[in-house]
Design a protein around this motif. Structure first.
Motif, PDB file in Angstrom:
ATOM      1  N   VAL A 254      12.462  73.972 -36.942  1.00  0.00           N
ATOM      2  CA  VAL A 254      12.748  73.492 -35.585  1.00  0.00           C
ATOM      3  C   VAL A 254      11.616  72.573 -35.126  1.00  0.00           C
ATOM      4  N   ASN A 255      11.964  71.397 -34.627  1.00  0.00           N
ATOM      5  CA  ASN A 255      10.959  70.497 -34.054  1.00  0.00           C
ATOM      6  C   ASN A 255      10.849  70.737 -32.553  1.00  0.00           C
ATOM      7  N   GLU A 256      11.935  70.545 -31.825  1.00  0.00           N
ATOM      8  CA  GLU A 256      11.869  70.837 -30.392  1.00  0.00           C
ATOM      9  C   GLU A 256      13.233  71.153 -29.814  1.00  0.00           C
ATOM     10  N   ILE A 257      13.193  71.708 -28.598  1.00  0.00           N
ATOM     11  CA  ILE A 257      14.414  72.094 -27.882  1.00  0.00           C
ATOM     12  C   ILE A 257      14.499  71.228 -26.627  1.00  0.00           C
TER      13      ILE A 257
ATOM     14  N   VAL B 285      18.890  71.111 -30.143  1.00  0.00           N
ATOM     15  CA  VAL B 285      17.777  71.564 -30.975  1.00  0.00           C
ATOM     16  C   VAL B 285      17.554  70.501 -32.039  1.00  0.00           C
ATOM     17  N   GLU B 286      16.346  69.944 -32.057  1.00  0.00           N
ATOM     18  CA  GLU B 286      15.978  68.945 -33.065  1.00  0.00           C
ATOM     19  C   GLU B 286      15.331  69.665 -34.233  1.00  0.00           C
ATOM     20  N   LEU B 287      15.765  69.317 -35.436  1.00  0.00           N
ATOM     21  CA  LEU B 287      15.230  69.996 -36.619  1.00  0.00           C
ATOM     22  C   LEU B 287      14.830  68.996 -37.701  1.00  0.00           C
TER      23      LEU B 287
HETATM   24 MG   LIG Z   1      12.118  64.735 -29.961  1.00  0.00          MG
END
Ligand SMILES: [Mg+2]
Ligand SMILES: Nc1ncnc2c1ncn2[C@@H]1O[C@H](COP(=O)(O)OP(=O)(O)O)[C@@H](O)[C@H]1O
Length: 367
Positions: free
Chosen positions: A273-276, A258-260
């Motif tokens: 949260v940016n993306e999974i 998980v990108e945050l």
């Molecule tokens: Mg990314």
């Protein structure tokens, strides 16, 4: 061979991996250490993962016959990339367990579906809007203040398929240049830092998260990961809790990232949260040398139906990606005290191509 229900591999069993890049390669190497075999399926004859396995299938993802033969040869199937076509996953899932499950691909292949899913869990993201035409782009711009980021809903990676929309930009031109019918517009996040959580979940619902990683991008591509992230224990706990909730909500089996974004808030910094990524992730490469169990081994354990390990970090870790021509310095890196060099065995170093990485660990008790 495994029934389509619960997977419980034994040493000597075979894992099928879709995708032949460096992630598939490092998964296969981790599996080998645990006495498991891997068969890699990739349409690219130059796949770096082919070099580390005995059995490979070089065929298109739409080649049903090749997929069926591949499925017959393996006990469980996993993937190293989220853009596995739905039809491919369906053919395979009818024959062997596919982990993480096929339905997870549907959520994570599409930025709009993914963001709505995260929002429904009550987890914060940047403000976003569905964009499918110049008109909807204009109304999205009116609602979300500029600057903003427009992203294609599908197939984006390393910043591809996205552009910043600034005050004074012409929406029709932006829409034309993006060249898609489905996108999202996202508020530009003035983040303090970018972090990620690598989490593993086993079929019985047990979750293990690695320490939170701080990520620095250059030209939209990950350049450095540093662990631990320079954030409070409380915020790190929140980030891990977010990843854990996502993993449970997806009924996930395997490793996910998980990108945050960390943003300033009135009551102190908070995370969005940016993306999974439903797979092992570049920001988890440090775990190969910086932790007792790597993200690759953790993923293999999860999909094999084996107990997850409790990863212990060996110290402060920096991972440096070797991108494009960076690889030409590999001999220099080999002489750096304490550095561990990973080269992916790829051909020509094109700009932006991930060619390898280096890990440097400073043990906790050293000065
Ligand atoms: Mg990314
Ligand atoms: N809304 C945003 N605000 C600010 N920066 C962003 C935003 N979205 C993406 N970025 C930057 O671009 C990078 C890549 O975007 P991301 O959405 O993660 O796509 P991908 O990794 O699939 O290319 C992010 O890691 C971040 O540095």
């Amino acid at each position: 061979m495994t029934a389509l229900g619960n997977v419980k591999l034994k040493p000597g069993d075979t894992i099928g991996i879709l995708g032949g890049g460096q992630l598939g390669r490092m998964l296969a190497m981790a599996a080998a250490r645990l006495g498991l075999k891997c068969q890699v399926f990739s349409p690219d004859p130059d796949s770096p993962a082919f070099d580390v396995v005995l059995n490979a299938t070089c065929a298109e993802y739409a080649d049903v016959e090749a997929l069926e033969l591949f499925a017959n040869d393996v006990d469980v199937i996993t993937y190293e990339f989220e853009n596995v076509p739905a039809a491919t996953a369906m053919v395979l899932a009818a024959r062997r367990p596919v982990l993480p499950a096929q339905k997870i691909l549907e959520t994570t292949q599409d930025r709009l579906i993914e963001k709505n899913f995260v929002k429904r869990l009550g987890i914060d993201t940047a403000d976003f809007a569905d964009v499918s035409s110049v008109e909807t782009l204009q109304s999205a711009i009116a609602r979300i203040a500029l600057p903003a980021v427009i992203k294609t809903r599908r197939f984006g990676y390393d910043g591809k398929g996205q552009a910043i929309v600034r005050e004074g930009d012409d929406p029709s031109r932006i829409w034309e240049e993006l060249g898609t019918k489905s996108a999202i517009l996202e508020a530009f996040v003035p983040f303090e830092r970018e972090i990620s959580v690598i989490a593993a979940r086993s079929a019985d619902g047990h979750v293990e998260c690695y320490d939170v990683t701080e990520n620095e991008h250059r030209d939209h591509i990950l350049k450095f990961s540093r662990v631990p992230a320079a954030i409070s224990d409380e915020l790190a706990g929140q980030a891990r809790a977010v990843a854990e909730r996502i993993a449970h909500a997806l009924d996930y089996v395997g490793v996910l990232a998980v990108e945050l974004f960390v943003v300033a808030g009135n009551g102190g910094p908070r995370v969005l949260v940016n993306e999974i990524a439903p797979r092992v992730h570049n920001s988890g490469h440090w775990t190969l040398d910086g932790a007792s169990i790597s993200q690759f081994e953790q993923h293999i354990r999860a999909i094999a139906g084996w107990p997850l390990g409790k990863p212990v970090r060996h110290g402060q870790v920096t991972m440096t990606n070797l991108i494009g021509d960076d690889i030409l310095d590999y001999e220099q890196w080999l002489t750096v005290p304490g550095a561990t060099v990973h080269l992916y065995g790829k051909g020509a170093p094109r700009p932006g191509r991930k060619m390898g990485h280096v890990t440097e660990v400073t043990p906790a008790n050293s000065k």
